[in-house]
Design a protein around this motif. Structure first.
Motif: not given
Length: 555
Positions: A304-322
């Motif tokens: 969640g923190a890794a994704v939120e870091a992307g949200v702060v930086a810009g617009r993340p999409y096609r997110i894959r979490i394994t």
């Protein structure tokens, strides 16, 4: 079928041939490469990831050949070398898979950065041996820069050796084919040395898996330019059994638990800050791309923190979490017994479901993911049994089609008819992977069905609703999919929706806040619930970009 190569000529057709041959070479070798994959994570997927990345690049290249260039109308236009290599690199960037695929995408970008530019020497052709040597050098440099903490004995080392040999060959002969041959031979030699450079490889008695894939790609380049097919040779170290601990999933030194990958639209400055932030969260950080589009790969314990870091930086999409627990079991040739695949509308929810062990597919509101995206997620879960949570009534047909395809592959799939992300969270909360499949599906279905769901939305125009006529800008409060309240503010409308939903009872309220909703709204609603319903608990999450202003679940 591979295209007929044009010996010694590096042009668009040669790139097309290279791409076709690379896909074929990686396809032949991928299982063997998977089998020697021990670094950075023994998850047995390096060969598959490289092959899928090459396939994505090949598809992008094929589209360029199928469409006219800007200003051209011919149905089968001539494609320039610059346009071909840029499309090839862009396709790899968009479709990069895993650590190795992400690095391969950056290597191809480095090649495109040189071959896509005008030659610096008067009269020099883009596809000369000198230009190819420069491209291989740029590729190695950019790949090293993309990796947060480069390690020798990996595909980076192999790429650097290929670049050095290419520079030497062009100085002696000048032909692109000779440069490719020298790079290929040097890469093979460098690959053979990797067990002595990286302890993990030496202990396992294998060469680097990513480097092995890169050798296959460079062999395809030489074949495309010379017309000579590299002699078939076994993957070095393939016959050696890679030792695995009794239960890799329980090893304390196994590293971070999750792999997080996403595409990101962001500025160079924002990506610089993102690298620093992600480097502090985990390891195996690779950020590739440029010109506003990036592919981010990192191993972390807090997805969640890794994704939120992307949200702060810009617009993340096609997110894959394994989850690596499942991947490490696959490294021993095992499938996990059961997995959950959840379709979610926001990155925060993707991280939340990922932490609960689910494989996620991001589908922003109003968008329906392709059947192939759900099938790929089911395959990525690598389980004998899969519970699929579509998260919306409009996604049921897509989920059913994906389940049917997966069943043809021998996977037992059950689709739970969740109509909202909060129903998916309720189902995940009671998921029992150790129980029987039927009992688990029944329990998850019951939990989802017992959860009433609400949502706040802002009306875009005047329209008739089940609660009356709304005007553009009004806040709509939906309960179980129907408009129940029309208000002027988020707080007042949310309180009215909560009161109606709790009127028939409830024990737990789940609030999922949208990206622009302040924390004060959650505090206000939590206080509102406590004042009127003392026995009801409240939990709050951030939904991330794309999610609605507010999602409400009442169980």
């Amino acid at each position: 079928m591979p295209y007929e190569p044009a010996p010694h000529t590096l042009d668009a057709e040669a790139v097309r041939t290279w791409s076709s041959l690379a896909v074929a070479a990686l396809g032949r070798a991928r299982e063997d490469i998977d089998a020697i994959n021990v670094y950075p994570v023994a998850d047995a997927d390096t060969g598959t990831n490289l092959w899928l990345t090459a396939e994505a690049a090949d598809r992008a290249l094929a589209e360029v050949f199928a469409k006219p260039a800007p200003g051209m109308t011919d149905a089968t236009p001539e494609t320039s070398l610059a346009r071909a290599v840029r499309a090839y690199a862009h396709g790899a960037l968009i479709g990069a898979r895993g650590n190795s695929g992400t690095i391969l995408a950056q290597l191809l970008r480095g090649v495109a950065d040189v071959l896509g530019e005008e030659p610096g020497e008067p009269g020099e052709e883009r596809g000369s041996g000198r230009r190819l040597a420069q491209a291989l050098t740029r590729a190695a440099q950019e790949a090293y820069q993309a990796v947060a903490h480069p390690v020798e004995g990996t595909m980076l080392t192999v790429a650097a050796a290929a670049a050095r040999a290419g520079e030497t060959a062009q100085a002696a002969t000048g032909t692109a084919a000779d440069v490719a041959r020298a790079a290929y031979d040097a890469a093979r030699e460098a690959l053979a040395e990797t067990p002595g450079q990286l302890a993990a490889l030496g202990r396992a008695g294998v060469v680097d898996a990513g480097g092995c894939g890169l050798v296959a790609v460079l062999g395809a380049l030489w074949q495309a330019l010379s017309g000579v097919e590299p002699s078939a040779e076994p993957v070095p170290g393939r016959a050696v059994s890679v030792p695995q601990p009794p239960d890799p999933c329980e090893q304390p030194d196994a590293g971070p638990a999750y792999e997080v990958v996403y595409l990101l639209e962001a500025s160079d400055a924002a990506v610089g800050e993102l690298r620093t932030r992600l480097d502090g969260l985990g390891d195996s950080l690779v950020v590739v791309g440029g010109e506003g589009l990036w592919n981010v790969h990192v191993h972390v314990d807090d997805p969640g923190a890794a994704v939120e870091a992307g949200v702060v930086a810009g617009r993340p999409y096609r997110i894959r979490i394994t989850h690596f627990g499942d991947e490490r079991r696959r490294a021993r040739g095992e499938r996990v017994q059961r997995a959950v695949v959840a379709v979610v509308p926001g990155e925060g929810l993707a991280g939340l479901c990922g932490e609960a062990g689910a494989t996620t597919v991001l589908a922003p509101p109003g968008e329906v993911p392709a059947v192939s995206a759900l099938v790929e997620a089911i395959r990525r879960a690598h389980a004998r049994e899969v519970v699929l949570l579509p998260g919306g009534a409009e996604l049921r047909a897509t989920a059913a089609a994906a389940a049917e395809q997966a069943r043809a592959d021998g996977v037992r799939v059950a689709v739970i008819p969740t109509r909202s992300a909060v129903q998916g969270l309720a189902a995940l909360a009671v998921h029992d992977p150790e129980g029987s499949f039927d009992e688990d599906v029944v329990a998850m279905t019951a939990a989802a069905g017992a959860t009433r769901y609400g949502e706040l939305a802002v009306a875009e125009r005047q329209s008739f609703t089940s609660a009356g006529i709304c005007q553009a800008g009004d806040v709509l409060g939906l309960i179980d999919g129907d408009v129940a309240v029309i208000g002027s503010g988020l707080t007042e409308t949310a309180e009215a929706v909560l009161e109606r939903m709790l009127g028939s009872g409830g024990e737990l309220v789940t609030l999922v806040l949208g990206p622009e909703v302040p924390d004060t709204l959650a505090e206000r609603l939590e206080a509102y619930v406590q004042q009127g319903h003392l026995a009801v608990d409240t939990v709050t999450y951030r939904g991330g970009r794309y999610s609605a202003p507010l999602l409400i679940g009442v169980e």
